[in-house]
Design a protein around this motif. Structure first.
Motif, PDB file in Angstrom:
ATOM      1  N   VAL A 114      89.656  69.368  48.823  1.00 33.63           N
ATOM      2  CA  VAL A 114      90.765  68.856  48.006  1.00 33.63           C
ATOM      3  C   VAL A 114      90.867  69.733  46.769  1.00 33.63           C
ATOM      4  CG1 VAL A 114      91.686  66.848  46.823  1.00 33.63           C
ATOM      5  CG2 VAL A 114      89.946  66.520  48.567  1.00 33.63           C
ATOM      6  N   ASP A 115      92.065  70.236  46.502  1.00 31.60           N
ATOM      7  CA  ASP A 115      92.291  70.985  45.261  1.00 31.60           C
ATOM      8  C   ASP A 115      92.889  70.061  44.217  1.00 31.60           C
ATOM      9  OD1 ASP A 115      91.453  73.379  46.253  1.00 31.60           O
ATOM     10  OD2 ASP A 115      93.475  74.140  46.675  1.00 31.60           O
ATOM     11  N   THR A 116      92.430  70.210  43.000  1.00 24.94           N
ATOM     12  CA  THR A 116      93.058  69.451  41.923  1.00 24.94           C
ATOM     13  C   THR A 116      92.994  70.254  40.629  1.00 24.94           C
ATOM     14  OG1 THR A 116      93.304  67.243  41.003  1.00 24.94           O
ATOM     15  CG2 THR A 116      91.074  68.060  41.202  1.00 24.94           C
ATOM     16  N   ALA A 117      93.608  69.716  39.597  1.00 21.92           N
ATOM     17  CA  ALA A 117      93.746  70.473  38.350  1.00 21.92           C
ATOM     18  C   ALA A 117      92.765  69.962  37.295  1.00 21.92           C
ATOM     19  CB  ALA A 117      95.179  70.332  37.828  1.00 21.92           C
ATOM     20  N   SER A 118      92.448  70.856  36.362  1.00 24.99           N
ATOM     21  CA  SER A 118      91.478  70.469  35.316  1.00 24.99           C
ATOM     22  C   SER A 118      92.151  69.850  34.100  1.00 24.99           C
ATOM     23  CB  SER A 118      90.672  71.699  34.868  1.00 24.99           C
ATOM     24  OG  SER A 118      91.500  72.572  34.114  1.00 24.99           O
ATOM     25  N   LYS A 119      93.501  69.794  34.095  1.00 26.41           N
ATOM     26  CA  LYS A 119      94.179  69.324  32.874  1.00 26.41           C
ATOM     27  C   LYS A 119      93.794  67.872  32.575  1.00 26.41           C
ATOM     28  CE  LYS A 119      98.457  68.538  35.462  1.00 26.41           C
ATOM     29  NZ  LYS A 119      99.818  68.995  35.654  1.00 26.41           N
ATOM     30  N   PRO A 120      93.829  67.501  31.296  1.00 30.35           N
ATOM     31  CA  PRO A 120      93.355  66.168  30.902  1.00 30.35           C
ATOM     32  C   PRO A 120      94.075  65.032  31.633  1.00 30.35           C
ATOM     33  CG  PRO A 120      93.653  67.552  28.967  1.00 30.35           C
ATOM     34  CD  PRO A 120      94.174  68.341  30.130  1.00 30.35           C
ATOM     35  N   SER A 121      95.357  65.208  31.960  1.00 28.98           N
ATOM     36  CA  SER A 121      96.078  64.103  32.608  1.00 28.98           C
ATOM     37  C   SER A 121      95.564  63.837  34.026  1.00 28.98           C
ATOM     38  CB  SER A 121      97.582  64.385  32.623  1.00 28.98           C
ATOM     39  OG  SER A 121      97.843  65.557  33.330  1.00 28.98           O
ATOM     40  N   TYR A 122      94.737  64.744  34.568  1.00 28.52           N
ATOM     41  CA  TYR A 122      94.172  64.539  35.905  1.00 28.52           C
ATOM     42  C   TYR A 122      92.743  63.981  35.845  1.00 28.52           C
ATOM     43  CZ  TYR A 122      97.826  66.326  38.967  1.00 28.52           C
ATOM     44  OH  TYR A 122      98.987  66.479  39.702  1.00 28.52           O
ATOM     45  N   ALA A 123      92.316  63.528  34.671  1.00 29.81           N
ATOM     46  CA  ALA A 123      90.936  63.017  34.551  1.00 29.81           C
ATOM     47  C   ALA A 123      90.708  61.843  35.499  1.00 29.81           C
ATOM     48  CB  ALA A 123      90.649  62.612  33.105  1.00 29.81           C
ATOM     49  N   ARG A 124      91.707  60.981  35.598  1.00 28.20           N
ATOM     50  CA  ARG A 124      91.575  59.817  36.477  1.00 28.20           C
ATOM     51  C   ARG A 124      91.421  60.255  37.941  1.00 28.20           C
ATOM     52  NH1 ARG A 124      92.916  54.318  36.686  1.00 28.20           N
ATOM     53  NH2 ARG A 124      93.218  53.730  38.859  1.00 28.20           N
ATOM     54  N   THR A 125      92.200  61.260  38.297  1.00 26.64           N
ATOM     55  CA  THR A 125      92.152  61.775  39.668  1.00 26.64           C
ATOM     56  C   THR A 125      90.766  62.350  39.970  1.00 26.64           C
ATOM     57  OG1 THR A 125      94.500  62.268  39.504  1.00 26.64           O
ATOM     58  CG2 THR A 125      93.265  63.435  41.210  1.00 26.64           C
ATOM     59  N   ARG A 126      90.226  63.132  39.033  1.00 34.05           N
ATOM     60  CA  ARG A 126      88.909  63.734  39.265  1.00 34.05           C
ATOM     61  C   ARG A 126      87.835  62.652  39.330  1.00 34.05           C
ATOM     62  NH1 ARG A 126      91.140  67.055  35.368  1.00 34.05           N
ATOM     63  NH2 ARG A 126      89.749  66.261  33.750  1.00 34.05           N
ATOM     64  N   ALA A 127      87.956  61.651  38.467  1.00 37.02           N
ATOM     65  CA  ALA A 127      86.974  60.545  38.487  1.00 37.02           C
ATOM     66  C   ALA A 127      87.034  59.825  39.830  1.00 37.02           C
ATOM     67  CB  ALA A 127      87.266  59.568  37.354  1.00 37.02           C
ATOM     68  N   PHE A 128      88.253  59.688  40.358  1.00 34.64           N
ATOM     69  CA  PHE A 128      88.426  59.033  41.659  1.00 34.64           C
ATOM     70  C   PHE A 128      87.694  59.823  42.753  1.00 34.64           C
ATOM     71  CE2 PHE A 128      90.908  59.269  45.613  1.00 34.64           C
ATOM     72  CZ  PHE A 128      90.631  58.009  46.110  1.00 34.64           C
ATOM     73  N   TYR A 129      87.925  61.148  42.825  1.00 35.99           N
ATOM     74  CA  TYR A 129      87.282  61.937  43.883  1.00 35.99           C
ATOM     75  C   TYR A 129      85.756  61.858  43.759  1.00 35.99           C
ATOM     76  CZ  TYR A 129      91.826  63.977  45.019  1.00 35.99           C
ATOM     77  OH  TYR A 129      93.130  64.152  45.406  1.00 35.99           O
ATOM     78  N   GLU A 130      85.269  61.924  42.527  1.00 34.95           N
ATOM     79  CA  GLU A 130      83.812  61.876  42.351  1.00 34.95           C
ATOM     80  C   GLU A 130      83.273  60.516  42.783  1.00 34.95           C
ATOM     81  OE1 GLU A 130      83.247  63.385  38.364  1.00 34.95           O
ATOM     82  OE2 GLU A 130      84.209  65.274  38.988  1.00 34.95           O
ATOM     83  N   LYS A 131      84.010  59.480  42.439  1.00 35.49           N
ATOM     84  CA  LYS A 131      83.585  58.116  42.798  1.00 35.49           C
ATOM     85  C   LYS A 131      83.481  57.945  44.306  1.00 35.49           C
ATOM     86  CE  LYS A 131      82.688  53.874  41.602  1.00 35.49           C
ATOM     87  NZ  LYS A 131      83.354  52.795  40.904  1.00 35.49           N
ATOM     88  N   ILE A 132      84.361  58.602  45.061  1.00 33.15           N
ATOM     89  CA  ILE A 132      84.328  58.398  46.511  1.00 33.15           C
ATOM     90  C   ILE A 132      83.528  59.499  47.233  1.00 33.15           C
ATOM     91  CG2 ILE A 132      86.457  57.016  46.520  1.00 33.15           C
ATOM     92  CD1 ILE A 132      87.832  59.527  47.838  1.00 33.15           C
TER      93      ILE A 132
END
Ligand SMILES: CC(C)(COP(=O)(O)OP(=O)(O)OC[C@H]1O[C@@H](n2cnc3c(N)ncnc32)[C@H](O)[C@@H]1OP(=O)(O)O)[C@@H](O)C(=O)NCCC(=O)NCCS
Length: 163
Positions: A114-132
């Motif tokens: 999964v590719d995603t961005a490091s920008k602050p508005s994607y913090a929730r998205t990154r936390a989600f991937y890490e959580k799962i």
């Protein structure tokens, strides 16, 4: 969670726009993949929707788009995931991802990227991937724009189909 149909496209567009996470260019691309995945199921793009039984009528609250990464054996990409912001935190994305992972593993898949961005508005998205259970495996600095890196997360599967 069920396969997506062309009739789901307007609901998916509403969700993509409601998240405010995607540019117009990204929404157009996401919807092209939805059309392609629904018109040619089982080919390049697999569309899965999360539908709530609460209704009637049942409502689509989120969706994913994944596919086999071309020229690989058993590697898959998650191209898109989005859930209606009014239902964030309700488990829709987790349910979608477990359905995708079960399908990929049953198909002999070894790896989901999964590719995603490091920008602050994607913090929730990154936390989600890490959580799962996804972990960061690569980062290209300034890929999307100066200061916004491309981060790739992965999850690996055993040959027996368990994560
Ligand atoms: C990322 C996204 C799909 C997550 O959807 P969601 O429906 O909120 O996620 P879920 O409710 O299924 O959450 C699954 C787990 O992740 C956790 N989680 C979700 N957001 C989290 C956060 N900000 N911080 C920590 N954990 C979080 C939940 O607590 C849940 O864990 P639990 O089951 O142990 O309680 C959603 O926020 C979204 O659509 N974002 C905008 C679009 C986007 O960024 N797409 C990805 C582009 S790369």
């Amino acid at each position: 969670v069920r396969p997506g149909h062309l009739e789901d496209r307007p609901a998916i567009e509403r969700i993509l726009r409601a998240t405010s996470a995607f540019t117009d260019e990204e929404v157009v691309c996401a919807l092209d993949l939805v059309t392609s995945g629904c018109e040619h199921p089982g080919r390049d793009y697999f569309i899965r929707v999360f539908e709530t039984g609460a209704g009637p009528p049942a409502r689509v609250l989120g969706y994913t788009c994944h596919g086999r990464s071309p020229f690989t054996e058993g590697t898959y990409d998650l191209y898109w995931i989005a859930v209606d912001p009014a239902h964030h935190g309700s488990g829709a994305a987790r349910a979608l991802m477990s359905a995708v992972e079960s399908e990929v593993a049953a198909d002999g898949g070894r790896l989901i990227l999964v590719d995603t961005a490091s920008k602050p508005s994607y913090a929730r998205t990154r936390a989600f991937y890490e959580k799962i259970g996804y972990r960061e495996v690569s980062r290209i600095r300034d890929y999307y724009r100066p200061g916004d890196d491309r981060i790739t997360y992965e999850k690996r599967f055993s040959p027996h189909g368990t994560p």
